[in-house]
Design an enzyme around this catalytic site. Structure first.
Site, mmCIF file in Angstrom:
data_model
loop_
_atom_site.group_PDB
_atom_site.id
_atom_site.type_symbol
_atom_site.label_atom_id
_atom_site.label_comp_id
_atom_site.label_asym_id
_atom_site.label_seq_id
_atom_site.Cartn_x
_atom_site.Cartn_y
_atom_site.Cartn_z
ATOM 1 C CG MET B 27 30.145 38.428 38.869
ATOM 2 S SD MET B 27 29.043 38.622 40.222
ATOM 3 C CE MET B 27 30.141 39.380 41.391
ATOM 4 C CG HIS B 31 41.253 35.978 39.977
ATOM 5 N ND1 HIS B 31 41.245 34.984 40.578
ATOM 6 C CD2 HIS B 31 40.037 36.172 40.626
ATOM 7 C CE1 HIS B 31 39.587 34.534 40.431
ATOM 8 N NE2 HIS B 31 39.382 35.438 40.947
ATOM 9 N N GLY B 33 42.609 32.723 38.335
ATOM 10 C CA GLY B 33 40.958 31.808 38.687
ATOM 11 C C GLY B 33 40.223 31.777 37.379
ATOM 12 C CG HIS B 34 38.168 34.765 36.985
ATOM 13 N ND1 HIS B 34 38.563 36.335 37.270
ATOM 14 C CD2 HIS B 34 36.875 34.700 36.985
ATOM 15 C CE1 HIS B 34 37.672 36.532 38.631
ATOM 16 N NE2 HIS B 34 36.545 36.067 38.501
ATOM 17 C CE LYS B 146 36.215 32.559 45.472
ATOM 18 N NZ LYS B 146 36.408 33.595 46.500
ATOM 19 C CG ASP B 147 30.511 29.890 45.149
ATOM 20 O OD1 ASP B 147 29.594 28.883 46.016
ATOM 21 O OD2 ASP B 147 29.625 31.069 45.468
ATOM 22 C CB SER B 183 37.435 39.893 41.813
ATOM 23 O OG SER B 183 37.367 38.853 40.597
#
Lengths: 277, 277
Positions: B27, B31, B33-34, B146-147, B183
């Site tokens: 989305m 950061h 993570g992405h 994470k999700d 985010s």
């Protein structure tokens, strides 16, 4: 012609590079209606895949899943003659394992018309067709216009989900007296076979009224209703809709299509026709 | 790196024959993570496609769709550095035209955990990811753990719908003090930033208890709850589940994973960890 009985085996089929693959999903017990779809695919594709799968997810709890007619050997012979290349014949257990959880729903247009008396039907149809498309990977899929709502729902699903497949509707194939070919015609007993032509007669009469200038949907529907009742049919619905989105029409125009569902004895029959002659 | 702004343009991309295409849906407001997902894709694929799409369908009516952080230019610079090949950046109007109707639902596991406070969330996630997969046509998709529920739901969707894509979960990337990168961390104000580490602390404590031989899920959860409450977090849920199907666990074993959701000030944060050290 190759018979493929498992999902991994069908997914592993290596089509020739750049081959156009046409697909005809069926529930078997094939008649000329199905075979016209196979012909359409064979004419326009390099490879034609036909699936035979009586999809439990599209039958309601009180519907005829258990008694739905099946004759795999006869189907195979017909498909061989029709020059199909692959017959995909998966098991219900493989298509829907015990912990199956994922369903596709096309809102609104799955809830009207046949969706009222068959509330889960189109969810089952959309889901199985999406699965089959992912397994078979065709460029084109061929479907009869007889279940016009099904065709519209699936075309909408393909558009909304950005599927690459083109879904092609093909004309209804009829018996000599006009009755639309259907595997469920088998259930018609004695005089019901003759009575069942009332759907076709009502549609033809509606088309004639429209051609003569009648524009009022309610008048055309009333005349169709009379024809059905005179033949002892129990009407589920008679609607005139805009063929593009299935919305109901008051005033007939070039996009108008009449859709009928009615019980004649045990079987519930459906039929439809454009009102533009 | 090529920026693709329309669905037909993305579908028309001709990947080299036999190229392995990796896909990272995001989305935006990227950061580390992405970027770790982009790295994973770049390492294992010939072509890496990253989508940036703030998906309205996965936000509830009272959630932060309008204020969700966006910075497309910064995202582009980060992706360029990360050696992504394509950035797909469609508009909400093209993804969901006004008469959009088709939704994918993964039953049961979309209704629990985050699905209780966010009842439509996973339907929105499943649907948009299926659309993106159909448009981008990757062999592999990379998602953060994470999700964890999202990852499980999408893996289940792919399995049930017979998608050819492989969905690969990648480890959570954390700040130095353990806070999972998100985010939404941007919303943390003043002391909340420090308090937000309570999720990580609770997870680490749980893992330590399990490593020390504690098997009773309720005892481990009670200790985690205390850590969260001591940091003024408002707990949504703290659960220990079987990582394979998200079912709740009474007795901790090698498949056990703790999942936490809690509000720290305005933002609702999620985090999770395997209890097998």
């Amino acid at each position: 012609m190759q018979i493929v009985r498992s999902i991994p085996q069908m997914r592993a089929v290596n089509y020739p590079v750049a081959a156009k693959v046409g697909f005809v999903p069926t529930m078997g017990y094939l008649h000329e209606g199905h075979l016209s779809l196979v012909d359409a695919s064979v004419k326009s594709s390099d490879i034609t895949v036909v699936s035979i799968f009586v999809n439990p997810a599209q039958f309601g709890p009180s519907e005829d899943l258990g008694s739905y007619p099946r004759d795999f050997e006869r189907d195979l012979a017909l498909l061989e003659e029709s020059n199909a290349d692959y017959v995909f014949f998966p098991s219900a257990e493989e298509m829907y394992p015990p912990d199956y959880k994922t369903w596709v729903q096309v809102e609104d247009i799955s809830r009207i018309l046949c969706g009222i008396s068959r509330p889960e039907h189109f969810k089952g149809v959309s889901t199985v067709v999406l699965k089959l498309l992912n397994i078979v990977r065709p460029q084109s899929m061929y479907m009869g216009e007889k279940d016009f709502q099904q065709l519209t729902v699936l075309q909408r699903m393909a558009q909304d989900l950005n599927l690459a497949v083109k879904i092609i509707g093909c004309p209804i194939v009829r018996e000599e007296d006009g009755l639309a070919k259907s595997s469920r015609n088998l259930y018609l007993q004695g005089i019901q076979r003759e009575q069942a032509t009332c759907l076709y007669k009502a549609l033809m009469n509606s088309q004639k009224m429209a051609a003569a200038g009648e524009q009022a949907a309610d008048k055309i529907i009333a005349a169709a209703q009379k024809i059905l009742l005179d033949s002892q049919a129990k009407v589920d619905y008679i609607k005139i809709v805009d063929a593009r989105d299935l919305s109901e029409t008051d005033k007939v125009d070039e996009y108008s299509r009449m859709l009928i569902a009615a019980w004649v004895g045990k079987p519930r029959l459906i039929d439809n026709m454009s009102l533009k002659a």
